[in-house]
Design an enzyme around this catalytic site. Structure first.
Site, PDB file in Angstrom:
ATOM      1  N   ARG A 166     -21.450  -5.190  24.954  1.00  0.00           N
ATOM      2  CA  ARG A 166     -22.865  -4.460  24.257  1.00  0.00           C
ATOM      3  C   ARG A 166     -23.848  -4.647  25.486  1.00  0.00           C
ATOM      4  O   ARG A 166     -24.645  -3.552  25.704  1.00  0.00           O
ATOM      5  CB  ARG A 166     -23.206  -5.403  23.093  1.00  0.00           C
ATOM      6  N   THR A 218     -20.950 -11.822  31.323  1.00  0.00           N
ATOM      7  CA  THR A 218     -19.473 -12.410  30.655  1.00  0.00           C
ATOM      8  C   THR A 218     -19.789 -13.607  29.709  1.00  0.00           C
ATOM      9  O   THR A 218     -20.938 -14.299  30.032  1.00  0.00           O
ATOM     10  CB  THR A 218     -18.222 -12.503  31.512  1.00  0.00           C
ATOM     11  N   ARG A 247     -24.506 -16.879  31.173  1.00  0.00           N
ATOM     12  CA  ARG A 247     -24.533 -18.274  30.795  1.00  0.00           C
ATOM     13  C   ARG A 247     -24.324 -19.041  32.066  1.00  0.00           C
ATOM     14  O   ARG A 247     -23.959 -18.623  33.145  1.00  0.00           O
ATOM     15  CB  ARG A 247     -23.028 -18.395  30.276  1.00  0.00           C
ATOM     16  N   GLU A 276     -29.188 -27.306  30.997  1.00  0.00           N
ATOM     17  CA  GLU A 276     -30.430 -26.867  30.685  1.00  0.00           C
ATOM     18  C   GLU A 276     -30.963 -27.703  29.365  1.00  0.00           C
ATOM     19  O   GLU A 276     -30.531 -28.002  28.615  1.00  0.00           O
ATOM     20  CB  GLU A 276     -30.149 -25.394  29.745  1.00  0.00           C
ATOM     21  N   HIS A 297     -34.350 -19.410  30.493  1.00  0.00           N
ATOM     22  CA  HIS A 297     -33.416 -19.010  29.432  1.00  0.00           C
ATOM     23  C   HIS A 297     -34.188 -18.207  28.260  1.00  0.00           C
ATOM     24  O   HIS A 297     -34.388 -18.395  27.266  1.00  0.00           O
ATOM     25  CB  HIS A 297     -32.734 -19.965  28.708  1.00  0.00           C
ATOM     26  N   ALA A 300     -32.907 -13.759  25.282  1.00  0.00           N
ATOM     27  CA  ALA A 300     -33.260 -13.512  23.779  1.00  0.00           C
ATOM     28  C   ALA A 300     -34.495 -14.008  23.048  1.00  0.00           C
ATOM     29  O   ALA A 300     -34.703 -13.778  21.901  1.00  0.00           O
ATOM     30  CB  ALA A 300     -32.110 -14.084  22.936  1.00  0.00           C
TER      31      ALA A 300
END
Length: 555
Positions: A166, A218, A247, A276, A297, A300
């Site tokens: 996606r 990925t 990632r 992290e 990070h 999102a």
């Protein structure tokens, strides 16, 4: 996938879930969705590991973001747990192996943060091309320094996208608008499907020297850990720019630092890291490198994404309990363990029906463009006991078909996705109306340009599986072992002749079942043998004058 409703759902729960613990400051929309569905929900935004350990025994489901680490110890303490939900994509903070061993489903919400992650990636690509953060920092220091920040245009450059899921596809669409040439790699998506969205697909070794920019999308697995390392970076163009908003660990950080220091890599933009938060950020050579742009990070971290993932994980818990499917599960083996006991034999039947169909198909079902191309499949769950689980049973049928016909491992979690990637049009139908002869029947129908066949089966009692129909032929046969299916003119002496062929090859018949079509004076016989029938014996049977069709399968 197509979907036919038509009848009111039977609300028999797939999983028994009553009480849910929601932590890590997940948006309140998640709590509302669960509460409206009748769950008892406890929301604790900040919770320590010891508090989780002390209370998790009282809950059937746990929903987390990234702060709470769901360890093996917590999973062992969660004696009632059936689902661990991650409001987001990655499940790095969940011991998925321990959950699978305990039969607990781990599910995520891969679609909720798609746009936010894609937009952040594109922002990082633009910032990398024009050195925007570095120029911004110097102006904040009171400097007007234009000559040190010469950038590059994105138009006309080639961007390699690793992972065409996606997020990768959304990035491709946006960078194409910039005028970039998009190339990519994905182990599942066929090259024809990539081409349809204007992405030229390559094998990895072909891709590296072509890219001006590389962006990673990925999951982090054993096969993708340190995917970009010293050896790979050496194959890339001098001056390549690399982005990772997926990632930490996919890019080997030490190798990237060496490539930045040598000038082989012109720049990097990182939103994720091996650890992290990273230790000693102020002295971390990679983070502090002048040609490395970093964010903590944030892929999102938008209001919209957090609301979406909270809504989706709540809806997935409700659907898994009261609905027809388990969505977002990442550990397929646990799904079978966690399903209702009465549904498990139907899942096995579905996979066996799919495997039967795959073995009886003529030729290769995935020779796209040929008359053998499998382009349409309909799966129907008929009867009150199974119609509410139609999506799970459809996935089981796909699992049986696809595991036989192509190399990518298929399970209940990824079956629909792989079918979509292969261009297989799947229609799922369900009805509570009973079958003419059985209370519940699972059936599939597949279509190619040269074939159109239907297979059906049922379960008697708690675990007595039977195939009940192939096309117009009705029968009851146990779906196990070595089976030969043959059609013939319905006349005396056929079974004796086939028995002679098998006896001459020292093949023992364990069972024999017959279906008849009186209108066409045709019969279908299913012979269960103690050992596989060799190809030469099958060929002699196929050449017998009154045999119109003969195939062997192993179930």
């Amino acid at each position: 996938m197509g979907f036919a409703r038509g009848h009111q759902l039977n609300k028999t729960p797939m999983l028994e879930i009553k009480r849910v613990l929601v932590v890590d400051g997940i948006d309140d929309v998640c709590v509302k969705v669960l509460a409206d569905a009748g769950f008892q929900v406890d929301k604790k935004d900040k919770i320590t590991k010891d508090e989780v350990l002390a209370t998790i025994k009282d809950y059937d489901a746990l929903i987390v973001r990234s702060a709470t680490k769901v360890t093996k110890e917590i999973i062992a303490a969660g004696t009632r747990l059936k689902i661990i939900g991650r409001a987001g994509t990655g499940v790095d903070n969940i011991d998925t192996d321990a959950a699978t061993h305990a039969g607990i489903i781990v599910m995520n919400t891969p679609g909720g943060n798609t746009l936010s992650a894609a937009e952040h990636t594109c922002a990082m690509i633009s910032a990398l091309a024009r050195q925007i953060p570095q120029a911004h920092a110097t102006m904040k220091q009171g400097k007007w320094d234009r000559k040190n920040f010469m950038g590059v245009e994105l138009h006309g450059k080639t961007i390699a996208i690793l992972g065409l899921g996606r997020i990768g596809r959304e990035v491709a669409t946006r960078m194409q608008a910039y005028g970039m040439k998009t190339i990519g790699y994905d182990p599942i998506l066929p090259k024809e499907a990539a081409k349809a969205i204007n992405i030229d697909a390559y094998d990895l070794d072909e891709l590296w020297p072509l890219a001006d920019f590389i962006t990673v999308h990925t999951p982090l697995t054993e096969s993708t850990r340190h995917l970009l390392n010293d050896a790979v970076l050496a194959k890339c163009k001098k001056g390549v720019r690399i982005v990772n908003c997926a990632r930490g660990g996919i890019i080997e950080e030490a190798a990237l630092l060496r490539a930045l220091e040598s000038g082989h890599v012109a720049g990097a933009a990182l939103d994720v890291f091996d650890e992290e938060p990273p230790k000693d950020i102020a002295n971390n050579k990679l983070i502090q490198h002048p040609n490395c742009i970093v964010t903590p990070h944030l892929g999102a971290s938008t209001e919209e994404a957090q609301a979406k993932v909270a809504l989706e994980i709540g809806q997935q818990i409700v659907e898994a309990t009261h609905g027809s499917q388990i969505m977002g599960a990442v550990n397929a083996p646990a799904m079978m363990h966690a399903l209702r006991d009465d549904l498990k034999p139907w899942v096995i039947l579905g996979s066996k029906l799919g495997l039967l169909a795959a073995q009886l198909m003529v030729g290769s079902a995935f020779e796209k463009g040929s008359s053998k191309w499998l382009h349409r499949l309909t799966v129907t769950a008929q009867g009150k006991a199974i119609q509410s689980s139609s999506s799970t049973l459809c996935a089981a049928v796909l699992m049986g078909i696809l595991n036989h016909l192509q190399a990518t491992p298929v399970n209940l979690v990824n079956a629909s996705m792989i079918a979509d990637a292969l261009g297989l049009h799947v229609r799922e139908e369900r009805t509570s109306e009973p079958h003419d002869e059985y209370q519940n029947v699972l059936s599939l129908r597949y279509t190619t340009e040269t074939e159109d066949h239907e297979y059906a089966g049922t379960v008697f009692g708690t675990n007595n599986l039977r195939f009940t129909r192939i096309d117009q032929f009705a029968f009851e046969v146990r779906p196990a072992g070595h089976l030969m299916f043959y059609r013939n003119e319905d006349k005396p002496g056929v079974i004796a002749a086939i028995g002679t062929h098998l006896a001459q090859a020292s093949i023992n018949i364990a069972d024999l079942t017959l279906g008849r079509d009186d209108s066409k004076r045709e019969a279908l016989c299913i012979v269960n043998t103690d050992q596989p029938i060799p190809a030469d014996v099958l060929q002699r049977i196929q050449q017998t004058s009154f045999i119109t069709y003969a195939r062997t399968v192993t179930l």
